[in-house]
Write an enzyme that holds these catalytic residues in place. Sequence first.
Site, PDB file in Angstrom:
ATOM      1  N   PHE A 142      -0.786  10.101  -7.362  1.00  0.00           N
ATOM      2  CA  PHE A 142      -0.666   8.319  -7.118  1.00  0.00           C
ATOM      3  C   PHE A 142      -1.534   7.724  -8.295  1.00  0.00           C
ATOM      4  CE2 PHE A 142      -0.995  10.226  -2.715  1.00  0.00           C
ATOM      5  CZ  PHE A 142       0.181  10.531  -2.605  1.00  0.00           C
ATOM      6  N   TRP A 145       2.168   1.576  -3.437  1.00  0.00           N
ATOM      7  CA  TRP A 145       1.157   2.101  -4.259  1.00  0.00           C
ATOM      8  C   TRP A 145       1.114   3.543  -4.353  1.00  0.00           C
ATOM      9  CZ3 TRP A 145      -3.177   4.765  -3.644  1.00  0.00           C
ATOM     10  CH2 TRP A 145      -4.406   5.016  -4.677  1.00  0.00           C
ATOM     11  N   HIS A 146       1.136   4.248  -3.194  1.00  0.00           N
ATOM     12  CA  HIS A 146       1.134   5.715  -3.126  1.00  0.00           C
ATOM     13  C   HIS A 146       2.118   6.521  -3.782  1.00  0.00           C
ATOM     14  CE1 HIS A 146      -1.858   4.843   0.155  1.00  0.00           C
ATOM     15  NE2 HIS A 146      -2.301   5.843  -0.118  1.00  0.00           N
ATOM     16  N   GLY A 147       3.186   5.920  -4.136  1.00  0.00           N
ATOM     17  CA  GLY A 147       4.270   6.562  -4.825  1.00  0.00           C
ATOM     18  C   GLY A 147       5.682   5.796  -4.640  1.00  0.00           C
ATOM     19  N   SER A 197       0.802  -1.274  -0.090  1.00  0.00           N
ATOM     20  CA  SER A 197      -0.040  -0.052   0.038  1.00  0.00           C
ATOM     21  C   SER A 197       1.057   1.263  -0.014  1.00  0.00           C
ATOM     22  CB  SER A 197      -0.957  -0.005   1.099  1.00  0.00           C
ATOM     23  OG  SER A 197      -1.638   1.307   1.488  1.00  0.00           O
TER      24      SER A 197
END
Lengths: 487, 340
Positions: free
Chosen positions: A487, A323-325, A320
């Site tokens: 994102f 996933w954000h960056g 996770s």
Amino acid sequence: MTFTSLPFLVFLVAVFALYWSLGNRWLQNRLLLAAGILFYGWWDWRFCGLMLLSGLGDWGLALLVSSVDRPTWRKAFVGASVGANLALLGFFKYFNFFQENLVGLLGGAGWRIEPWTLQVVLPLGISFYTFQSMGYIIDVYRRLVSPVRNPLDYLAYVAFFPQLMAGPIERAGNLLPQFLSPRSFDREAAVDGCRQVLWGFTKKLLLADQLAIFVDGAYGHAWAMKGWHLALATVFFAFQIYCDFSAYSDIALGTARLLGFRLMRNFAYPYFSLDLVEFWRRWHISLSTWFRDYVYFPLGGSRGGLFSAARNVFVIFLISGLWHGASWNFVVWGTLHGLGVVACTLWAARSGRAAPARPSEVPGGPGWLPSPGMAVRMATTFALVTLAWVFFRAKTLADAKYILKSIFTRPFRAQFASGYAPPGLSYRVLLLLVLSLVAVEWFQRRQAHGLAVGHLPRPLRWALYTGLIWALLLWSSETTSFIYFQF
Amino acid sequence: MKRFLVEVALFAALQGVVGIGWLAYWRRHDNSYLGASADKERLLATAPGARIVFVGGSNLAFGLDSEMVERRLGRHPVNMGVHGYFGLPFMLREAKVALRSGDVVVLTPEYEHFIFEDWGRGKGLLLKSWALTAWLSPQALRHAPVEVVEEMFLTRKGIQAILDGYHMVGDKKIDPIYGRHNFNRYGDLVLPEALADRVFSYPPGVVPVTYPPNLAVMESMVGHLRVFVAWCRAHDVQVLWASPPWLREKYLANARTIEELEAVVARKVPVEIVLRGREANLPTSRFFDTEYHLNRSGRRERTEFLCERLARALRREKAQAPPASTGGGLPVTLSGRGMQ
């Protein structure tokens, strides 16, 4: 096209008028597809092709998955789709990150190689629509949903403009049937949709954008800031990102309701959570549940006992974070949350505490005020979440470390005194705004959103809407892009 | 659906009423500098007697002592100067609406009107200024150049500027010096006592820029002047030219261009030049916050000198004029050429 722009309002009115005048599902879906392409292409038309091609690929593979019975083939098709989506994400989002780290790693081992630099532009919303598409084909593979026969219907689902750029990441089981069935105009839903859109605008323009000026000033000049300025900026960032992202979701949900769709809820008053597990049930719900359904459960979930459950949770948060960056900051942020959630889970299991509240339950209990114990737990959870936000907001790990050090070791002095104070509204005004939001959300926490005031008499409601609209017109600052667009 | 649309229409109407009410309130109480444009139009329309009308930009707003002008020349002064960025054609059109036979017009436009094709537009300030004016004194838009009106209402940038302009109405953060309420009954901006003697200085490292003469722009502006002066003559309005005060350093850096401009004006516009740039420039100590805005001592010095030159010109004119020309007569629209 961003929600908080004049072109979007014109676009929405035009789509709304045309959409309901068509009165035919088939035509309405074509219109929604065209609207989605225009909405997305307004930002950069070149990436429309990428979105549509990726959608078409998933649509075709889903048909293949459903048309064969041999598990090997079914797995191969779903694997191809997931692989293609991950490859897209990997290329556009992580190519430079992985390459930089690989070059660094090899350099450390004495191997000097020239990096192959690509100026990759991240297509907006790619993390959202690829996840939505992957969810669809996995659900088809699991035989939870039937594949869509008509590619245009499927593309209308992928390119549904209210949630295209930043979610909620919809489930095929919830949204696709709505695309495949006739819609009728529901006045109550449309009116409440307008309220939700107005509430989104309020949070974005009156709160998030005002807080952003202070936060950007403080984080951009951390060396000149006293520790308490940075602490306050971090608290303000906690509210900025909440107001920003939840505002996007509110506008998305409200807009969808105007068109007769019901999207999944994405936020459920997360800052009233009593622990981190509950926080993640209330924050970015569509992503948390996506990871739960498509990663956590396939990894085994909690079936292998407490240790494997903890390991799986930790893996989810690590992913996770990424996933954000593509940055180590997000990895650390995900790791911290992973550790926190694992600790909460273990503690709850040891102490026999009841399972955390579900998003549908009233956060903080039903009373007018929380009990002292609940208030302490809420404050502790908020403090932990806010501390982790430092890694999310800082540009580099070194910056995050510096900011945390300043907060805890130099609360009343800056390392380099410059007389610089964070710009924008004074912190007292910002605090007042934040406290007002907390109060409104606390008293509205039984409702789906902060402006769900359908029970009030009409004159009062209209006065409230008018006040908010004029406050937005007169006091909103120059709007910034939504944070989650990156994102 | 019908009920929803009716509710939306009613709600939109309510917002319209609130918006109009709010705007009406602020147009009455607003202290934006640009709102003074409407006040000055009113002033020109209602000022009594034999008048002397000063037409130009903020060099006049900040640089004229009209009470002194009235004492020395015995005419009622109307200072139309507000904002140079609005452009010379706007200023001329605005003045023309309420001039009367017997008026004396003193043209004092800033030099930049004759040097830059679209003065101010490059900075994005012009459109913003127009947008704010549209909210505060929409009647002023009838004097605006057609291309500005087109840009404001037909382009995305212009519509955005109008929306931004609405935000600026009633803005409490405006510089208190640049306030509509600071203008006196003649149209002079009176500086607050505590700031009246402030002295301008260039930021460190900044030197006055030299502008080469731009003959195309000069010719085009001179064309506007010719039309205006011809109209004034036809309506028994006397026109004089007085160069604006300019910071001496700036003048010296641009002396050739200014002389060229004055030569073109003298050659092509039938107007008496009562004050030239080489005489009108002043030392830095006389300026307030820009190269055109004078402080208290600069304002006094400039007005004294200007009065002396204007008095001479008016005496000459009186000596040459036929006895019937008394000034302070009927509005042009009523008397027209019949006054001649």
